[in-house]
Design a protein around this motif. Structure first.
Motif, PDB file in Angstrom:
ATOM      1  N   LYS A 124       0.885  -1.220   0.085  1.00 22.22           N
ATOM      2  CA  LYS A 124       0.145  -0.008   0.206  1.00 22.22           C
ATOM      3  C   LYS A 124       1.009   1.272  -0.092  1.00 22.22           C
ATOM      4  O   LYS A 124       0.547   2.286   0.992  1.00 22.22           O
ATOM      5  CB  LYS A 124      -1.008  -0.132   1.178  1.00 22.22           C
ATOM      6  N   VAL A 125       1.881   1.283  -0.961  1.00 22.78           N
ATOM      7  CA  VAL A 125       2.802   2.154  -1.014  1.00 22.78           C
ATOM      8  C   VAL A 125       2.280   3.322  -2.012  1.00 22.78           C
ATOM      9  O   VAL A 125       1.749   2.944  -2.908  1.00 22.78           O
ATOM     10  CB  VAL A 125       4.240   1.863  -1.260  1.00 22.78           C
ATOM     11  N   LYS A 126       2.230   4.505  -1.680  1.00 23.58           N
ATOM     12  CA  LYS A 126       1.704   5.669  -2.502  1.00 23.58           C
ATOM     13  C   LYS A 126       3.067   6.115  -3.531  1.00 23.58           C
ATOM     14  O   LYS A 126       2.655   6.595  -4.798  1.00 23.58           O
ATOM     15  CB  LYS A 126       1.024   6.825  -1.860  1.00 23.58           C
ATOM     16  N   LYS A 127       4.342   6.277  -2.938  1.00 23.26           N
ATOM     17  CA  LYS A 127       5.428   6.864  -3.843  1.00 23.26           C
ATOM     18  C   LYS A 127       6.503   5.843  -3.312  1.00 23.26           C
ATOM     19  O   LYS A 127       6.703   5.580  -2.538  1.00 23.26           O
ATOM     20  CB  LYS A 127       5.558   8.339  -3.447  1.00 23.26           C
ATOM     21  N   ALA A 128       7.325   5.758  -4.580  1.00 25.38           N
ATOM     22  CA  ALA A 128       8.466   4.844  -4.564  1.00 25.38           C
ATOM     23  C   ALA A 128       9.531   5.584  -5.582  1.00 25.38           C
ATOM     24  O   ALA A 128       9.346   5.920  -6.421  1.00 25.38           O
ATOM     25  CB  ALA A 128       8.130   3.403  -4.689  1.00 25.38           C
ATOM     26  N   ILE A 129      10.606   4.871  -4.925  1.00 25.43           N
ATOM     27  CA  ILE A 129      11.701   5.130  -6.067  1.00 25.43           C
ATOM     28  C   ILE A 129      12.529   3.834  -6.056  1.00 25.43           C
ATOM     29  O   ILE A 129      12.622   2.890  -5.312  1.00 25.43           O
ATOM     30  CB  ILE A 129      12.964   5.990  -5.338  1.00 25.43           C
ATOM     31  N   PHE A 130      12.699   3.241  -7.371  1.00 26.72           N
ATOM     32  CA  PHE A 130      13.555   1.948  -7.596  1.00 26.72           C
ATOM     33  C   PHE A 130      15.177   2.566  -7.830  1.00 26.72           C
ATOM     34  O   PHE A 130      15.551   3.260  -8.577  1.00 26.72           O
ATOM     35  CB  PHE A 130      13.018   1.563  -8.816  1.00 26.72           C
ATOM     36  N   ILE A 131      15.968   1.541  -7.088  1.00 26.04           N
ATOM     37  CA  ILE A 131      17.228   1.622  -7.020  1.00 26.04           C
ATOM     38  C   ILE A 131      17.911   0.715  -7.786  1.00 26.04           C
ATOM     39  O   ILE A 131      17.651  -0.657  -7.314  1.00 26.04           O
ATOM     40  CB  ILE A 131      18.018   2.179  -5.887  1.00 26.04           C
ATOM     41  N   GLY A 132      18.812   0.370  -8.700  1.00 29.32           N
ATOM     42  CA  GLY A 132      19.181  -0.695  -9.369  1.00 29.32           C
ATOM     43  C   GLY A 132      20.590  -0.184 -10.299  1.00 29.32           C
ATOM     44  O   GLY A 132      20.898   1.019 -10.499  1.00 29.32           O
ATOM     45  N   ASP A 133      20.939  -1.226 -11.018  1.00 26.16           N
ATOM     46  CA  ASP A 133      22.449  -0.996 -11.580  1.00 26.16           C
ATOM     47  C   ASP A 133      22.206  -1.274 -13.099  1.00 26.16           C
ATOM     48  O   ASP A 133      23.216  -1.032 -13.576  1.00 26.16           O
ATOM     49  CB  ASP A 133      23.419  -1.775 -10.974  1.00 26.16           C
ATOM     50  N   THR A 134      21.123  -1.860 -13.636  1.00 22.64           N
ATOM     51  CA  THR A 134      21.131  -2.086 -15.057  1.00 22.64           C
ATOM     52  C   THR A 134      19.975  -1.634 -15.827  1.00 22.64           C
ATOM     53  O   THR A 134      19.213  -1.002 -15.429  1.00 22.64           O
ATOM     54  CB  THR A 134      20.876  -3.848 -15.249  1.00 22.64           C
ATOM     55  N   LEU A 135      20.194  -1.653 -17.015  1.00 22.74           N
ATOM     56  CA  LEU A 135      19.158  -1.284 -17.976  1.00 22.74           C
ATOM     57  C   LEU A 135      17.803  -1.799 -17.666  1.00 22.74           C
ATOM     58  O   LEU A 135      16.611  -1.236 -17.770  1.00 22.74           O
ATOM     59  CB  LEU A 135      19.531  -1.379 -19.468  1.00 22.74           C
ATOM     60  N   LYS A 136      17.709  -3.177 -17.379  1.00 21.93           N
ATOM     61  CA  LYS A 136      16.606  -3.768 -16.659  1.00 21.93           C
ATOM     62  C   LYS A 136      15.925  -3.246 -15.678  1.00 21.93           C
ATOM     63  O   LYS A 136      14.712  -3.161 -15.747  1.00 21.93           O
ATOM     64  CB  LYS A 136      16.762  -5.291 -16.829  1.00 21.93           C
ATOM     65  N   GLY A 148      27.766  -0.865  -9.843  1.00 28.64           N
ATOM     66  CA  GLY A 148      27.195  -1.991  -9.993  1.00 28.64           C
ATOM     67  C   GLY A 148      27.504  -2.866 -11.276  1.00 28.64           C
ATOM     68  O   GLY A 148      28.712  -2.353 -11.845  1.00 28.64           O
ATOM     69  N   PHE A 149      26.901  -3.792 -11.927  1.00 31.24           N
ATOM     70  CA  PHE A 149      27.248  -4.476 -12.869  1.00 31.24           C
ATOM     71  C   PHE A 149      27.040  -3.559 -14.231  1.00 31.24           C
ATOM     72  O   PHE A 149      27.599  -4.015 -15.321  1.00 31.24           O
ATOM     73  CB  PHE A 149      26.676  -5.843 -12.888  1.00 31.24           C
ATOM     74  N   GLY A 150      25.848  -2.782 -14.270  1.00 28.87           N
ATOM     75  CA  GLY A 150      25.466  -2.366 -15.667  1.00 28.87           C
ATOM     76  C   GLY A 150      26.150  -0.810 -15.774  1.00 28.87           C
ATOM     77  O   GLY A 150      26.433  -0.212 -14.795  1.00 28.87           O
ATOM     78  N   SER A 151      25.815  -0.533 -16.948  1.00 32.22           N
ATOM     79  CA  SER A 151      26.064   0.793 -17.289  1.00 32.22           C
ATOM     80  C   SER A 151      24.939   1.477 -17.820  1.00 32.22           C
ATOM     81  O   SER A 151      24.245   0.902 -18.649  1.00 32.22           O
ATOM     82  CB  SER A 151      27.081   1.125 -18.259  1.00 32.22           C
ATOM     83  N   LEU A 152      24.384   2.721 -17.453  1.00 32.63           N
ATOM     84  CA  LEU A 152      23.364   3.312 -18.050  1.00 32.63           C
ATOM     85  C   LEU A 152      23.345   4.814 -18.054  1.00 32.63           C
ATOM     86  O   LEU A 152      23.877   5.578 -17.264  1.00 32.63           O
ATOM     87  CB  LEU A 152      22.340   3.429 -16.756  1.00 32.63           C
ATOM     88  N   ILE A 153      23.583   5.264 -19.299  1.00 35.66           N
ATOM     89  CA  ILE A 153      24.135   6.645 -19.832  1.00 35.66           C
ATOM     90  C   ILE A 153      22.795   7.750 -19.630  1.00 35.66           C
ATOM     91  O   ILE A 153      23.269   8.834 -19.009  1.00 35.66           O
ATOM     92  CB  ILE A 153      24.387   6.842 -21.213  1.00 35.66           C
ATOM     93  N   ASN A 154      21.618   7.277 -19.689  1.00 38.83           N
ATOM     94  CA  ASN A 154      20.554   8.452 -19.508  1.00 38.83           C
ATOM     95  C   ASN A 154      19.804   8.491 -18.358  1.00 38.83           C
ATOM     96  O   ASN A 154      18.931   9.017 -18.120  1.00 38.83           O
ATOM     97  CB  ASN A 154      19.550   7.989 -20.555  1.00 38.83           C
ATOM     98  N   ALA A 155      20.451   7.928 -17.391  1.00 38.22           N
ATOM     99  CA  ALA A 155      19.896   7.913 -15.799  1.00 38.22           C
ATOM    100  C   ALA A 155      19.844   9.360 -15.239  1.00 38.22           C
ATOM    101  O   ALA A 155      20.723   9.925 -15.469  1.00 38.22           O
ATOM    102  CB  ALA A 155      20.564   7.010 -14.904  1.00 38.22           C
ATOM    103  N   LYS A 156      18.580   9.815 -14.812  1.00 36.88           N
ATOM    104  CA  LYS A 156      18.334  11.226 -14.464  1.00 36.88           C
ATOM    105  C   LYS A 156      19.159  11.386 -13.171  1.00 36.88           C
ATOM    106  O   LYS A 156      19.828  12.210 -12.852  1.00 36.88           O
ATOM    107  CB  LYS A 156      17.049  11.637 -14.063  1.00 36.88           C
ATOM    108  N   TYR A 157      19.366  10.210 -12.328  1.00 33.59           N
ATOM    109  CA  TYR A 157      19.814  10.241 -10.811  1.00 33.59           C
ATOM    110  C   TYR A 157      20.762   9.025 -10.709  1.00 33.59           C
ATOM    111  O   TYR A 157      20.268   8.050 -11.415  1.00 33.59           O
ATOM    112  CB  TYR A 157      18.573  10.076  -9.749  1.00 33.59           C
ATOM    113  N   ARG A 158      21.835   9.424 -10.096  1.00 32.55           N
ATOM    114  CA  ARG A 158      22.612   8.187  -9.974  1.00 32.55           C
ATOM    115  C   ARG A 158      23.438   8.352  -8.605  1.00 32.55           C
ATOM    116  O   ARG A 158      23.632   9.509  -8.310  1.00 32.55           O
ATOM    117  CB  ARG A 158      23.758   7.978 -11.098  1.00 32.55           C
ATOM    118  N   ILE A 159      24.150   7.207  -8.007  1.00 36.00           N
ATOM    119  CA  ILE A 159      24.796   7.313  -7.110  1.00 36.00           C
ATOM    120  C   ILE A 159      26.284   6.392  -7.300  1.00 36.00           C
ATOM    121  O   ILE A 159      25.943   5.465  -8.049  1.00 36.00           O
ATOM    122  CB  ILE A 159      24.383   6.739  -5.699  1.00 36.00           C
ATOM    123  N   ALA A 160      27.282   7.103  -6.764  1.00 39.70           N
ATOM    124  CA  ALA A 160      28.429   6.120  -6.928  1.00 39.70           C
ATOM    125  C   ALA A 160      28.905   5.483  -5.907  1.00 39.70           C
ATOM    126  O   ALA A 160      29.914   4.607  -5.754  1.00 39.70           O
ATOM    127  CB  ALA A 160      29.569   7.070  -7.373  1.00 39.70           C
TER     128      ALA A 160
END
Length: 220
Positions: A160-172, A190-202
């Motif tokens: 019953k979550v209203k708002k969420a963020i997904f954190i991951g490392d791959t295009l999938k 992580g294992f993947g590379s994602l050029i167009n991510a609006k938000y990222r962490i190192a």
């Protein structure tokens, strides 16, 4: 205020390449299982396992067994997944830096969830490696046989979550967040590379402050 946030806002994490790296341990487990029946099969190495991270159970079985035996032995695949879970309880993967201190901070404000393409029991093996109970719920391909995007939606409804963020490392992972129409944070370590991510962490320690900004930005 914090209790309201926790009831309404969630962070949904991918597992492999986001929370831990178990590629070395899983490779060792699969290699032992397969070569016990097929001693002359080519060895499974860490690099082979990294290529399967984020894939479903069927895709992993095809990648690791078909390429070695010329056919997919489904009974052997099921045994390999079971023995993998057991192996990880005794030989856990490597937590990414600052994992538990970050989860501890986040748990105070948000509901923490996991969505992974893994088999049943794999998330539980990861949870066994932690020193505390950080996650409220988790969902896997092994549980539903559905896509990660569908599972993200399912766990949000279940909690019953209203708002969420997904954190991951791959295009999938990015595509899963897009499917669920929620913001995505790319774990660039992580294992993947994602050029167009609006938000990222190192590094995971960057997550608490970024999460606040993302929820604020998306609300505007």
């Amino acid at each position: 205020m914090e209790s309201n946030l926790k009831n309404e806002f969630a962070l949904i994490f991918d597992l492999d390449g986001t929370l831990w790296d178990s590629s070395k341990e899983v490779a060792s487990s699969w290699d032992q299982t397969i070569r016990r029946r097929h001693p002359n099969a080519p060895a499974i190495k860490k690099e082979d396992m990294i290529e399967t991270m984020g894939l479903t159970m069927n895709e992993i079985a095809e990648r690791l067994i078909y390429t070695r035996l010329g056919h997919v032995d489904h009974d052997l695949a099921l045994l390999a997944f079971k023995e993998e879970n057991d192996y990880l309880i005794e030989h856990p993967g490597r937590h990414y830096p600052h994992l538990e201190e970050t989860l501890k901070k986040l748990k105070n404000k948000y509901r923490l969830l996991i969505a992974s393409n893994c088999q049943l029991g794999y998330i539980e093996a990861f949870l066994h490696s932690l020193n505390d109970n950080y996650f409220s719920d988790w969902i896997s391909w092994g549980e539903t046989q559905k896509s990660k995007g569908e599972n993200v939606i399912a766990i949000m409804k279940r909690q019953k979550v209203k708002k969420a963020i997904f954190i991951g490392d791959t295009l999938k992972d990015y595509e899963a967040a897009e499917y669920a129409a929620i913001p995505f944070i790319h774990a660039s370590y992580g294992f993947g590379s994602l050029i167009n991510a609006k938000y990222r962490i190192a590094d995971l320690e960057e997550l608490p402050s970024l999460v606040e900004d993302v929820f604020k930005n998306e609300a505007e």
